[in-house]
Design a protein around this motif. Structure first.
Motif, short mmCIF file in Angstrom:
data_model
loop_
_atom_site.label_atom_id
_atom_site.label_comp_id
_atom_site.label_asym_id
_atom_site.label_seq_id
_atom_site.Cartn_x
_atom_site.Cartn_y
_atom_site.Cartn_z
N GLY A 17 52.20 21.95 46.41
CA GLY A 17 51.15 22.60 47.19
C GLY A 17 50.29 21.60 47.95
N PHE A 18 50.00 20.47 47.32
CA PHE A 18 49.20 19.45 47.99
C PHE A 18 49.93 18.94 49.22
CE2 PHE A 18 47.31 15.29 48.68
CZ PHE A 18 45.97 15.54 48.48
N LEU A 19 51.21 18.65 49.05
CA LEU A 19 52.01 18.23 50.21
C LEU A 19 52.10 19.34 51.25
CD1 LEU A 19 55.01 16.21 48.76
CD2 LEU A 19 53.20 15.39 50.25
N GLY A 20 52.28 20.57 50.76
CA GLY A 20 52.37 21.71 51.67
C GLY A 20 51.08 21.97 52.42
N TYR A 21 50.00 21.52 51.87
CA TYR A 21 48.70 21.66 52.54
C TYR A 21 48.53 20.62 53.63
CZ TYR A 21 44.27 24.15 52.07
OH TYR A 21 43.22 24.99 52.24
N LEU A 22 49.03 19.40 53.37
CA LEU A 22 48.83 18.29 54.31
C LEU A 22 49.88 18.22 55.41
CD1 LEU A 22 47.78 15.43 51.88
CD2 LEU A 22 46.32 16.94 53.21
N VAL A 23 51.13 18.46 55.11
CA VAL A 23 52.21 18.28 56.09
C VAL A 23 52.01 19.13 57.34
CG1 VAL A 23 54.70 18.59 56.48
CG2 VAL A 23 53.89 17.39 54.45
N PRO A 24 51.62 20.41 57.24
CA PRO A 24 51.44 21.20 58.47
C PRO A 24 50.35 20.68 59.40
CG PRO A 24 51.62 22.66 56.59
CD PRO A 24 51.50 21.27 56.06
N GLU A 25 49.52 19.77 58.91
CA GLU A 25 48.52 19.16 59.79
C GLU A 25 49.18 18.26 60.83
OE1 GLU A 25 45.24 19.68 59.84
OE2 GLU A 25 45.17 20.98 58.08
N VAL A 26 50.36 17.72 60.50
CA VAL A 26 51.04 16.79 61.40
C VAL A 26 52.40 17.26 61.87
CG1 VAL A 26 49.82 14.76 60.52
CG2 VAL A 26 51.98 15.46 59.47
N TYR A 27 52.99 18.26 61.20
CA TYR A 27 54.33 18.70 61.58
C TYR A 27 54.48 20.20 61.32
CZ TYR A 27 59.37 19.28 61.66
OH TYR A 27 60.63 19.71 61.96
N LYS A 28 55.08 20.90 62.27
CA LYS A 28 55.41 22.32 62.10
C LYS A 28 56.91 22.48 62.34
CE LYS A 28 51.09 24.10 62.16
NZ LYS A 28 50.48 25.14 61.46
N TRP A 29 57.55 23.31 61.54
CA TRP A 29 58.97 23.57 61.74
C TRP A 29 59.18 24.19 63.11
CZ3 TRP A 29 62.39 21.57 58.59
CH2 TRP A 29 62.04 21.33 57.26
N PRO A 30 60.26 23.85 63.79
CA PRO A 30 60.57 24.54 65.04
C PRO A 30 61.12 25.94 64.74
CG PRO A 30 62.28 22.93 64.53
CD PRO A 30 61.20 22.77 63.48
N GLY A 31 61.01 26.81 65.69
CA GLY A 31 61.61 28.14 65.53
C GLY A 31 60.64 29.19 65.03
N TYR A 32 61.23 30.29 64.57
CA TYR A 32 60.47 31.48 64.21
C TYR A 32 60.32 31.65 62.71
CZ TYR A 32 60.62 33.24 68.97
OH TYR A 32 60.45 33.40 70.31
N LEU A 33 59.13 32.02 62.30
CA LEU A 33 58.90 32.47 60.93
C LEU A 33 59.43 33.90 60.81
CD1 LEU A 33 57.55 32.19 58.11
CD2 LEU A 33 55.46 33.03 59.16
N SER A 34 59.20 34.69 61.87
CA SER A 34 59.71 36.07 61.94
C SER A 34 59.97 36.41 63.40
CB SER A 34 58.69 37.04 61.35
OG SER A 34 59.08 38.37 61.58
N LYS A 35 61.25 36.58 63.74
CA LYS A 35 61.58 36.96 65.12
C LYS A 35 61.11 38.38 65.42
CE LYS A 35 65.22 34.07 66.74
NZ LYS A 35 65.86 34.01 68.00
N GLU A 36 61.25 39.27 64.42
CA GLU A 36 60.86 40.67 64.63
C GLU A 36 59.38 40.81 64.96
OE1 GLU A 36 62.62 39.70 61.84
OE2 GLU A 36 64.54 40.32 62.69
N MET A 37 58.55 39.97 64.31
CA MET A 37 57.11 40.04 64.53
C MET A 37 56.65 39.00 65.55
SD MET A 37 55.87 40.69 60.62
CE MET A 37 54.20 41.12 61.04
N ASP A 38 57.60 38.25 66.13
CA ASP A 38 57.33 37.22 67.13
C ASP A 38 56.29 36.21 66.63
OD1 ASP A 38 57.87 36.04 69.62
OD2 ASP A 38 56.03 36.89 70.45
N ILE A 39 56.52 35.72 65.39
CA ILE A 39 55.64 34.70 64.81
C ILE A 39 56.43 33.41 64.71
CG2 ILE A 39 54.25 34.02 62.83
CD1 ILE A 39 54.04 36.98 62.09
N LYS A 40 55.99 32.39 65.43
CA LYS A 40 56.61 31.07 65.33
C LYS A 40 55.87 30.26 64.27
CE LYS A 40 58.24 30.80 70.05
NZ LYS A 40 58.23 30.04 71.29
N PHE A 41 56.56 29.28 63.68
CA PHE A 41 55.92 28.42 62.69
C PHE A 41 54.69 27.72 63.27
CE2 PHE A 41 60.17 28.65 60.70
CZ PHE A 41 59.78 29.02 59.42
N GLU A 42 54.77 27.35 64.55
CA GLU A 42 53.64 26.66 65.18
C GLU A 42 52.43 27.58 65.35
OE1 GLU A 42 55.02 27.10 69.84
OE2 GLU A 42 55.80 25.46 68.63
N ASP A 43 52.64 28.92 65.27
CA ASP A 43 51.54 29.87 65.39
C ASP A 43 50.79 30.08 64.08
OD1 ASP A 43 52.33 30.26 68.02
OD2 ASP A 43 53.60 31.98 67.51
#
Length: 140
Positions: A17-43
């Motif tokens: 969780g600690f890593l999961g809290y810090l990593v998104p500050e500097v890196y986001k996965w490319p692509g969609y978290l949910s295509k149906e809801m049009d949510i990208k990881f960067e959003d």
């Protein structure tokens, strides 16, 4: 015993969780978290603000994965050491009992630090008003 195994599991989750809290500050996965809801990881916002953005099916997947891990590979310790599930340590089985005990103790201590660390990150979000704890009120 059982409480030590629980403490180790909580520590492992806190370290992730600690890593999961810090990593998104500097890196986001490319692509969609949910295509149906049009949510990208960067959003997806960082920290606690990400909680309401994840779709219900995503939560379902996470809960089912954790349930499977708890019922399957993490169901029982496979040696006399609490929390030893028989997995190699960075690809190497530790044959020396003293080394194994020392490494598991280090993991326990790092897990304890991570539990405080991840709580500190969450409280920083909440206290600084970056996260709405009580929606619809002026309480941060």
């Amino acid at each position: 015993g059982g409480r030590r195994i629980t403490e180790l599991k909580h520590g492992r989750v806190a370290m992730a969780g600690f890593l999961g809290y810090l990593v998104p500050e500097v890196y986001k996965w490319p692509g969609y978290l949910s295509k149906e809801m049009d949510i990208k990881f960067e959003d997806v916002p960082n920290g606690l603000n990400a909680l309401p953005v994840v779709p219900g099916l995503g939560w379902f997947q996470m809960i089912m994965t954790v349930g499977w891990l708890e019922a399957g590979p993490f169901a029982a310790t496979r040696s006399e050491y609490a929390g030893d599930f028989g997995w190699p340590y960075f690809g190497k089985q530790l044959a020396d009992p003293a080394e194994k005990a020392r490494k598991l103790n280090m993991e326990l201590q790092n897990g304890r630090a991570a539990m405080f660390g991840v709580l500190g990150l969450m409280m920083q979000d909440a206290v600084n008003g970056e996260v709405t704890i009580f929606p619809g009120t002026d309480i941060a």
